[in-house]
Design a protein around this motif. Structure first.
Motif, PDB file in Angstrom:
ATOM      1  N   ALA A  91       0.749  -1.146  -0.170  1.00 45.46           N
ATOM      2  CA  ALA A  91      -0.253   0.225   0.453  1.00 45.46           C
ATOM      3  C   ALA A  91       0.974   1.221  -0.320  1.00 45.46           C
ATOM      4  CB  ALA A  91      -0.759  -0.223   1.066  1.00 45.46           C
ATOM      5  N   GLY A  92       2.256   1.591   1.185  1.00 44.21           N
ATOM      6  CA  GLY A  92       2.575   2.510   1.124  1.00 44.21           C
ATOM      7  C   GLY A  92       3.124   2.862  -0.564  1.00 44.21           C
ATOM      8  N   ILE A  93       3.443   1.991  -1.049  1.00 42.68           N
ATOM      9  CA  ILE A  93       4.502   1.937  -2.416  1.00 42.68           C
ATOM     10  C   ILE A  93       3.868   2.258  -3.587  1.00 42.68           C
ATOM     11  CG2 ILE A  93       5.857   0.781  -4.081  1.00 42.68           C
ATOM     12  CD1 ILE A  93       6.942  -1.254  -2.184  1.00 42.68           C
ATOM     13  N   TYR A  94       2.509   1.740  -2.968  1.00 41.53           N
ATOM     14  CA  TYR A  94       1.299   2.020  -4.464  1.00 41.53           C
ATOM     15  C   TYR A  94       1.118   3.707  -4.498  1.00 41.53           C
ATOM     16  CZ  TYR A  94      -2.621   2.606  -7.294  1.00 41.53           C
ATOM     17  OH  TYR A  94      -3.973   2.650  -8.172  1.00 41.53           O
ATOM     18  N   GLY A  95       0.830   4.000  -2.743  1.00 44.47           N
ATOM     19  CA  GLY A  95       0.375   5.547  -2.410  1.00 44.47           C
ATOM     20  C   GLY A  95       1.742   6.757  -3.331  1.00 44.47           C
ATOM     21  N   ALA A  96       3.376   6.184  -2.920  1.00 42.79           N
ATOM     22  CA  ALA A  96       3.984   6.810  -3.078  1.00 42.79           C
ATOM     23  C   ALA A  96       4.251   6.940  -5.063  1.00 42.79           C
ATOM     24  CB  ALA A  96       5.363   6.208  -2.917  1.00 42.79           C
ATOM     25  N   PHE A 105       8.239   6.666   2.746  1.00 38.41           N
ATOM     26  CA  PHE A 105       8.866   6.698   3.784  1.00 38.41           C
ATOM     27  C   PHE A 105       7.841   7.066   5.675  1.00 38.41           C
ATOM     28  CE2 PHE A 105      11.231   9.168   0.597  1.00 38.41           C
ATOM     29  CZ  PHE A 105      12.062   8.615   0.408  1.00 38.41           C
ATOM     30  N   VAL A 106       6.907   7.512   5.139  1.00 41.73           N
ATOM     31  CA  VAL A 106       5.650   7.567   6.507  1.00 41.73           C
ATOM     32  C   VAL A 106       5.469   5.829   6.235  1.00 41.73           C
ATOM     33  CG1 VAL A 106       3.698   8.512   6.857  1.00 41.73           C
ATOM     34  CG2 VAL A 106       5.537   9.928   5.269  1.00 41.73           C
ATOM     35  N   GLN A 107       5.323   5.861   5.583  1.00 46.65           N
ATOM     36  CA  GLN A 107       3.533   4.827   5.740  1.00 46.65           C
ATOM     37  C   GLN A 107       4.998   3.296   5.098  1.00 46.65           C
ATOM     38  OE1 GLN A 107      -0.011   4.436   3.056  1.00 46.65           O
ATOM     39  NE2 GLN A 107      -0.009   2.053   4.087  1.00 46.65           N
ATOM     40  N   ALA A 108       5.607   2.840   4.058  1.00 42.52           N
ATOM     41  CA  ALA A 108       6.235   1.906   3.751  1.00 42.52           C
ATOM     42  C   ALA A 108       7.341   1.124   3.825  1.00 42.52           C
ATOM     43  CB  ALA A 108       6.488   1.803   2.200  1.00 42.52           C
ATOM     44  N   LEU A 109       8.465   2.123   4.590  1.00 45.35           N
ATOM     45  CA  LEU A 109       9.441   1.989   4.932  1.00 45.35           C
ATOM     46  C   LEU A 109       9.334   1.052   6.681  1.00 45.35           C
ATOM     47  CD1 LEU A 109      12.812   2.742   4.518  1.00 45.35           C
ATOM     48  CD2 LEU A 109      12.629   4.832   5.572  1.00 45.35           C
ATOM     49  N   PRO A 110       8.396   2.484   7.802  1.00 49.49           N
ATOM     50  CA  PRO A 110       8.367   1.762   8.602  1.00 49.49           C
ATOM     51  C   PRO A 110       8.224   0.311   8.862  1.00 49.49           C
ATOM     52  CG  PRO A 110       7.136   3.992   8.697  1.00 49.49           C
ATOM     53  CD  PRO A 110       7.566   3.280   6.994  1.00 49.49           C
ATOM     54  N   ALA A 111       7.132  -0.051   7.974  1.00 48.63           N
ATOM     55  CA  ALA A 111       6.808  -0.893   7.794  1.00 48.63           C
ATOM     56  C   ALA A 111       8.168  -2.559   7.196  1.00 48.63           C
ATOM     57  CB  ALA A 111       5.669  -1.576   6.831  1.00 48.63           C
ATOM     58  N   ILE A 112       9.186  -2.186   6.200  1.00 48.31           N
ATOM     59  CA  ILE A 112       9.623  -2.926   5.592  1.00 48.31           C
ATOM     60  C   ILE A 112      11.181  -3.096   7.162  1.00 48.31           C
ATOM     61  CG2 ILE A 112      11.698  -2.447   4.604  1.00 48.31           C
ATOM     62  CD1 ILE A 112      10.453  -0.945   2.277  1.00 48.31           C
TER      63      ILE A 112
END
Length: 120
Positions: A91-96, A105-112
Motif C-alpha cells: 500500500a505504501g509503495i502504491y501510494g508513493a 517514507f511515512v508508511q512503507a519504510l517503517p513497515a520494511i
C-alpha cells in the motif's frame, strides 16, 4: 530482537490507527493539514466518504498487526505479521507511485524495517 520487532509492529499498527482517525473522523480538519498540497482544499468535503472508506482499510491493517502481536504460537505470529506488514508495504509503495513519494517514507519504510527486524 523479539522485543524490538514487537515494538516496531506496534508502532506501525498505531500509525495506521492514526491514519484511520484522520480519514474517518477528521478528514475536513486534520486531513486538510496532513494532506496539504495533495488535494485542493475545496475537495475535502466532497471526498469525505471516500476518505472514510480508505480509513477503514487502514483500520483493517492495524487490526491485523495487533492480532499478530496477540498470537502465542511463534510461527503463526510470524506468518500473520509478515502478511500484514507486506500489505502495508505494498500500500505504501502504491501510494508513493500514485499519490506522493512521501508516503513511501511515512508508511512503507517503517513497515520494511519492522519486517526485516521480525526476521532477525
Amino acid at each position: 530482537m523479539q522485543t524490538l520487532s514487537t515494538i516496531l509492529v506496534a508502532l506501525v499498527s498505531a500509525e495506521h490507527l492514526y491514519i484511520l482517525y484522520i480519514e474517518m473522523f477528521a478528514w475536513e480538519t486534520k486531513g486538510k493539514e496532513t494532506f496539504k498540497g495533495s488535494l485542493a482544499p475545496e475537495l475535502f468535503k466532497p471526498t469525505k466518504t471516500l476518505a472514510a472508506n480508505q480509513g477503514l482499510y487502514n483500520g483493517f491493517l492495524a487490526a491485523g498487526l495487533i492480532w499478530s502481536l496477540l498470537i502465542e504460537d511463534h510461527h503463526w505470529r510470524l506468518y500473520v505479521g509478515v502478511f500484514f506488514l507486506t500489505c502495508v508495504i505494498v500500500a505504501g509503495i502504491y501510494g508513493a507511485v500514485t499519490a506522493s513519494k512521501k508516503i513511501f517514507f511515512v508508511q512503507a519504510l517503517p513497515a520494511i524495517v519492522a519486517l526485516v527486524v521480525l526476521h532477525l
